[in-house]
Design a protein around this motif. Structure first.
Motif, PDB file in Angstrom:
ATOM      1  N   GLN A 562       0.844  -1.216   0.000  1.00 20.82           N
ATOM      2  CA  GLN A 562       0.000   0.000   0.000  1.00 20.82           C
ATOM      3  C   GLN A 562       0.874   1.259   0.000  1.00 20.82           C
ATOM      4  OE1 GLN A 562      -2.583  -0.485   3.362  1.00 20.82           O
ATOM      5  NE2 GLN A 562      -3.906  -1.948   2.322  1.00 20.82           N
ATOM      6  N   ASP A 563       1.966   1.183   0.778  1.00 17.41           N
ATOM      7  CA  ASP A 563       2.904   2.302   0.869  1.00 17.41           C
ATOM      8  C   ASP A 563       3.534   2.586  -0.506  1.00 17.41           C
ATOM      9  OD1 ASP A 563       4.049   4.228   2.449  1.00 17.41           O
ATOM     10  OD2 ASP A 563       5.919   3.090   2.706  1.00 17.41           O
ATOM     11  N   ALA A 564       3.925   1.502  -1.204  1.00 18.97           N
ATOM     12  CA  ALA A 564       4.561   1.630  -2.527  1.00 18.97           C
ATOM     13  C   ALA A 564       3.588   2.244  -3.535  1.00 18.97           C
ATOM     14  CB  ALA A 564       5.037   0.266  -3.009  1.00 18.97           C
ATOM     15  N   VAL A 565       2.319   1.808  -3.481  1.00 19.56           N
ATOM     16  CA  VAL A 565       1.298   2.339  -4.404  1.00 19.56           C
ATOM     17  C   VAL A 565       1.091   3.832  -4.144  1.00 19.56           C
ATOM     18  CG1 VAL A 565      -1.180   2.278  -4.947  1.00 19.56           C
ATOM     19  CG2 VAL A 565       0.129   0.141  -4.812  1.00 19.56           C
ATOM     20  N   LYS A 566       1.048   4.194  -2.847  1.00 20.28           N
ATOM     21  CA  LYS A 566       0.846   5.599  -2.469  1.00 20.28           C
ATOM     22  C   LYS A 566       2.011   6.469  -2.988  1.00 20.28           C
ATOM     23  CE  LYS A 566      -0.149   8.138   1.755  1.00 20.28           C
ATOM     24  NZ  LYS A 566      -0.127   7.986   3.206  1.00 20.28           N
ATOM     25  N   LYS A 567       3.240   5.927  -2.807  1.00 22.99           N
ATOM     26  CA  LYS A 567       4.430   6.653  -3.274  1.00 22.99           C
ATOM     27  C   LYS A 567       4.376   6.854  -4.795  1.00 22.99           C
ATOM     28  CE  LYS A 567       8.353   6.015  -0.174  1.00 22.99           C
ATOM     29  NZ  LYS A 567       9.353   5.032   0.183  1.00 22.99           N
ATOM     30  N   ALA A 568       3.988   5.777  -5.491  1.00 17.03           N
ATOM     31  CA  ALA A 568       3.920   5.838  -6.962  1.00 17.03           C
ATOM     32  C   ALA A 568       2.920   6.906  -7.398  1.00 17.03           C
ATOM     33  CB  ALA A 568       3.525   4.479  -7.526  1.00 17.03           C
ATOM     34  N   ARG A 569       1.758   6.964  -6.680  1.00 18.50           N
ATOM     35  CA  ARG A 569       0.753   7.997  -7.011  1.00 18.50           C
ATOM     36  C   ARG A 569       1.352   9.394  -6.818  1.00 18.50           C
ATOM     37  NH1 ARG A 569      -3.816   4.920  -5.077  1.00 18.50           N
ATOM     38  NH2 ARG A 569      -4.906   4.216  -6.960  1.00 18.50           N
ATOM     39  N   GLY A 570       2.110   9.551  -5.719  1.00 21.28           N
ATOM     40  CA  GLY A 570       2.739  10.844  -5.417  1.00 21.28           C
ATOM     41  C   GLY A 570       3.709  11.265  -6.519  1.00 21.28           C
ATOM     42  N   VAL A 571       4.496  10.290  -7.026  1.00 22.21           N
ATOM     43  CA  VAL A 571       5.470  10.586  -8.097  1.00 22.21           C
ATOM     44  C   VAL A 571       4.737  11.025  -9.367  1.00 22.21           C
ATOM     45  CG1 VAL A 571       7.220   9.586  -9.620  1.00 22.21           C
ATOM     46  CG2 VAL A 571       7.272   9.063  -7.188  1.00 22.21           C
ATOM     47  N   ILE A 572       3.648  10.299  -9.700  1.00 24.47           N
ATOM     48  CA  ILE A 572       2.865  10.642 -10.901  1.00 24.47           C
ATOM     49  C   ILE A 572       2.338  12.077 -10.789  1.00 24.47           C
ATOM     50  CG2 ILE A 572       0.705  10.147 -12.149  1.00 24.47           C
ATOM     51  CD1 ILE A 572       1.261   7.140 -11.534  1.00 24.47           C
ATOM     52  N   GLU A 573       1.802  12.403  -9.610  1.00 24.31           N
ATOM     53  CA  GLU A 573       1.251  13.761  -9.420  1.00 24.31           C
ATOM     54  C   GLU A 573       2.349  14.822  -9.518  1.00 24.31           C
ATOM     55  OE1 GLU A 573      -1.105  13.634  -5.825  1.00 24.31           O
ATOM     56  OE2 GLU A 573      -2.393  12.124  -6.770  1.00 24.31           O
ATOM     57  N   ARG A 574       3.537  14.489  -8.965  1.00 28.86           N
ATOM     58  CA  ARG A 574       4.664  15.431  -9.017  1.00 28.86           C
ATOM     59  C   ARG A 574       5.055  15.734 -10.474  1.00 28.86           C
ATOM     60  NH1 ARG A 574       8.754  12.715  -5.614  1.00 28.86           N
ATOM     61  NH2 ARG A 574      10.365  13.273  -7.103  1.00 28.86           N
ATOM     62  N   VAL A 575       5.113  14.666 -11.278  1.00 34.55           N
ATOM     63  CA  VAL A 575       5.501  14.828 -12.688  1.00 34.55           C
ATOM     64  C   VAL A 575       4.436  15.636 -13.434  1.00 34.55           C
ATOM     65  CG1 VAL A 575       5.895  13.594 -14.865  1.00 34.55           C
ATOM     66  CG2 VAL A 575       6.992  12.807 -12.762  1.00 34.55           C
ATOM     67  N   ARG A 576       3.161  15.310 -13.179  1.00 37.99           N
ATOM     68  CA  ARG A 576       2.083  16.062 -13.848  1.00 37.99           C
ATOM     69  C   ARG A 576       2.136  17.543 -13.455  1.00 37.99           C
ATOM     70  NH1 ARG A 576      -0.595  13.290 -16.980  1.00 37.99           N
ATOM     71  NH2 ARG A 576      -1.331  11.165 -16.696  1.00 37.99           N
ATOM     72  N   GLY A 577       2.409  17.801 -12.177  1.00 37.68           N
ATOM     73  CA  GLY A 577       2.515  19.185 -11.682  1.00 37.68           C
ATOM     74  C   GLY A 577       3.663  19.924 -12.355  1.00 37.68           C
ATOM     75  N   ALA A 578       4.821  19.236 -12.503  1.00 38.14           N
ATOM     76  CA  ALA A 578       5.997  19.860 -13.131  1.00 38.14           C
ATOM     77  C   ALA A 578       5.706  20.200 -14.593  1.00 38.14           C
ATOM     78  CB  ALA A 578       7.201  18.931 -13.036  1.00 38.14           C
ATOM     79  N   ILE A 579       4.945  19.316 -15.282  1.00 40.94           N
ATOM     80  CA  ILE A 579       4.576  19.591 -16.685  1.00 40.94           C
ATOM     81  C   ILE A 579       3.672  20.822 -16.739  1.00 40.94           C
ATOM     82  CG2 ILE A 579       3.238  18.738 -18.668  1.00 40.94           C
ATOM     83  CD1 ILE A 579       4.349  15.906 -18.014  1.00 40.94           C
ATOM     84  N   ALA A 580       2.693  20.867 -15.836  1.00 42.41           N
ATOM     85  CA  ALA A 580       1.749  22.002 -15.823  1.00 42.41           C
ATOM     86  C   ALA A 580       2.472  23.309 -15.504  1.00 42.41           C
ATOM     87  CB  ALA A 580       0.645  21.744 -14.804  1.00 42.41           C
ATOM     88  N   GLN A 581       3.448  23.255 -14.580  1.00 40.23           N
ATOM     89  CA  GLN A 581       4.173  24.470 -14.160  1.00 40.23           C
ATOM     90  C   GLN A 581       5.320  24.824 -15.108  1.00 40.23           C
ATOM     91  OE1 GLN A 581       3.497  26.380 -11.299  1.00 40.23           O
ATOM     92  NE2 GLN A 581       1.649  25.128 -11.211  1.00 40.23           N
ATOM     93  N   LYS A 582       5.605  23.923 -16.068  1.00 36.53           N
ATOM     94  CA  LYS A 582       6.756  24.078 -16.975  1.00 36.53           C
ATOM     95  C   LYS A 582       8.056  24.233 -16.188  1.00 36.53           C
ATOM     96  CE  LYS A 582       4.542  25.523 -21.162  1.00 36.53           C
ATOM     97  NZ  LYS A 582       4.370  26.411 -22.236  1.00 36.53           N
ATOM     98  N   ASP A 583       8.186  23.421 -15.129  1.00 41.05           N
ATOM     99  CA  ASP A 583       9.370  23.478 -14.260  1.00 41.05           C
ATOM    100  C   ASP A 583      10.335  22.374 -14.691  1.00 41.05           C
ATOM    101  OD1 ASP A 583      11.241  23.282 -12.236  1.00 41.05           O
ATOM    102  OD2 ASP A 583       9.811  23.765 -10.645  1.00 41.05           O
TER     103      ASP A 583
END
Length: 610
Positions: A562-583
């Motif tokens: 469950q911890d690994a799945v949660k971490k993976a979700r966090g990474v996906i959101e981080r990448v999507r956020g970086a794309i949106a922010q053009k960072d």
């Protein structure tokens, strides 16, 4: 230590091309779309974004007023010149008067100098090269028409500076073509280079032998080229439409741009076929909400009839050049055709008839100038190259003397670099200053020549007329750029100028443009880097998301899972956020974490065989 890469750029009226010498062989560098040439077009889109090359050409019809083409025909020209007056009547973009009697172009609400527009094209060539080489390029050899005057050459150099390039040499286009033609061949021959491009015409007579390329004579017309052939087709189409519908299509900017587009296509097609269909549906709407169409057929014979006088103008210039060089046609062993317009059968036929020689087909008319510039760039930076280029000044240079006459100090077709001095005297008693007017041209009357600049030598001794002697020295660099010195022989007082007045840009303006463009380069570069990083990230994201449901089912039964799945979700959101922010930094970091997640997911799936 590897030698610094110096590129050769053919900055053309219609298209531009960039080349480099690799392992001793000159090669043309294709742009992102795989094309060897890039349209010399610059536009400002509705959102204020600058567009250059193919992307500018693609939107020219819908954004005609804010798309510049053929800027080279305006570079270094004075506001009152005939060429500018003609352009004012024919181009859809706005040409306005600049602060130094120069020409400026208004796009949206911004005013640009012509060297700035040319700089954006040079910058595009710089970016194309840097993508290809994977390293920064800072130096270039840039070509100009042989018949360009000092102001046009200086403005081209300024454009290079604004683009972030040090232009180490300006070289004449026909000379560059001859370099590419003779490169690596043991030959001794006298050749003519007939160069008819999109906006300019040049003819040069050269002697080639044992690595020495000596220009004997050059002439041309900097306002004669493919654009004028297009204009004849446009005028013919407009006249036909006006006869039929009583409407002048030139009044509508979008219609005019569509006509230009179709005229250029028809002209090119008629080099290989006898006739072509011209079809422009919905070219204009009438007041009664009725759309009108333009449909007609243009034959090669009609095109030749419309443009025969333009071709004859080039032949007249060839005739004059041979006379000036004291070369007879029978002395020439080869005629080299350069520039896209030389594909026209009538041009080839008239050149063959005039010179009594079948033109050489061994060079690529669109690429040969850039290849020659690259060869010269390599020769200037690599001592192993044994190439000597002896070019000439296309115009006579001198000063205005009493009575409004033009006194030539350096005659046209003098080999450059060169210097020449002459002693003049005062014309009035007690004259304490002299004004030196620097001119370029062939007329004996000063006012009929091009004024390059002026300066005043002051502090002369009061004396009867004719007693004080002033020595005026002209120097022309290998780029064809002029500097002038005036010296009082008695006191040694000296005053000098590099003739740059007519480039139309002050040093302050230039510095501001250079700085502004540095920011743009940073923006473009990081923008391109971000696009690449985003592309990579999206590929990894797609794979992770495709595996997510299966992996989640397999491992979510345990706390660790469950911890690994949660971490993976966090990474996906981080990448999507970086794309949106053009960072870019966050995206690079996030993609690395995402790649680790993908490896873990793949491991889980392969172990369980799911």
């Amino acid at each position: 230590m590897p030698t610094e890469k110096v590129v050769g750029i053919d900055l053309g009226t219609t298209n531009s091309c960039v080349a480099i010498v690799e392992d001793g062989t000159p090669v043309v560098i294709p742009n992102r779309g795989g094309y060897k040439t890039t349209p010399s077009m610059v536009a400002i889109a509705e959102n204020g974004k600058r567009l250059v090359g193919h992307i500018a050409k693609r939107q020219a019809i819908t954004n005609a007023e804010n798309t510049v083409y053929a800027a080279k025909r305006l570079i270094g020209r004075k506001w009152g010149s005939a060429a500018v007056r003609q352009s004012l009547e024919t181009v859809p973009y706005r040409i306005v008067e600049g602060p130094h009697d120069d020409v400026r172009i208004m796009l949206r609400d911004q005013v640009f100098s012509v060297p700035e527009i040319s700089a954006y094209i040079l910058q595009e060539m710089k970016l194309i090269t840097e993508e290809y080489l994977g390293e920064e390029v800072q130096k270039a050899v840039v070509t100009v028409p042989a018949y360009f005057n000092d102001a046009q050459r200086q403005a081209t150099k300024d454009a290079g500076r604004v683009a972030g390039l040090e232009v180490i040499r300006i070289i004449n286009e026909p000379t560059a073509a001859a370099l590419a033609y003779g490169f690596g061949k043991q030959m001794e021959r006298r050749v003519a280079v007939y160069d008819l491009g999109g906006g300019t015409f040049d003819i040069s007579i050269l002697e080639i032998g044992n690595g020495v390329f000596e220009v004997m004579s050059t002439a041309g017309d900097t306002f004669l080229g493919g654009e004028d052939f297009d204009r004849r087709i446009i005028d013919w189409l407009v006249a036909g439409f006006q006869r039929e519908h009583k409407i002048d299509l030139r009044k509508d900017k979008m219609a005019l741009q569509r006509l230009k587009d179709v005229a250029e296509k028809a002209k090119c097609e008629l080099s290989s076929v006898r006739e072509t269909e011209i079809n422009l549906p919905f070219i204009i709407s009438t007041g009664r909400n009725e759309a009108l169409h333009l449909q007609t057929t243009l034959s090669r014979d009609k095109l030749e009839e419309l443009t025969a006088d333009l071709v004859e103008r080039t032949i007249d210039i060839c005739s004059r050049t041979l006379e000036e060089a004291e070369v007879s046609k029978s002395d020439l062993e080869e005629v080299i055709l350069v520039g896209g317009m030389t594909r026209m059968p009538l041009v080839q036929q008239r050149v063959a008839e005039f010179f009594g020689l079948e033109p050489c087909k061994g060079v690529h008319p669109d690429e040969v100038v850039a290849l020659g510039a690259a060869i010269q760039a390599s020769a200037l930076t690599d001592e192993k190259h044994e190439i000597l280029l002896l070019d000439v000044t296309p115009h006579s240079l001198g000063i205005m003397i009493v009575g409004g006459y033009f006194h030539k100090l350096i005659e046209q077709n003098t080999t450059v670099p060169t210097s020449k001095s002459h002693v003049f005297t005062t014309v009035k008693d007690n004259q304490t200053s002299v004004k030196i007017l620097v001119l370029q041209g062939e007329s004996d009357r000063a006012e009929e020549n091009e004024l390059l600049g002026e300066f005043v030598l002051t502090g002369l001794r009061r004396a009867p007329r004719g007693e004080v002697e002033i020595e005026v020295t002209f120097h022309i660099s290998a780029d064809g750029i002029v500097s002038v010195t005036a010296r009082d022989l008695e006191t040694g007082l000296e005053q000098s100028i590099t003739v740059t007045a007519t480039s139309g840009l002050t040093e302050d303006e230039l510095k501001k443009m250079v700085e502004a463009n540095k920011d743009y380069m940073v923006e473009v570069r990081s923008g391109q880097e971000f696009d690449r990083a985003r592309h990579n990230a999206e590929k990894v994201l797609d794979e992770v998301e495709a595996l997510f449901p299966r992996v989640s089912d397999i491992i979510s039964g345990s706390d660790f899972g469950q911890d690994a799945v949660k971490k993976a979700r966090g990474v996906i959101e981080r990448v999507r956020g970086a794309i949106a922010q053009k960072d870019l930094a966050a995206l690079t970091e996030g993609t690395e974490a995402l790649s680790r997640t993908l490896n873990m997911f793949r491991g889980v799936v392969s172990k369980t065989g799911a």
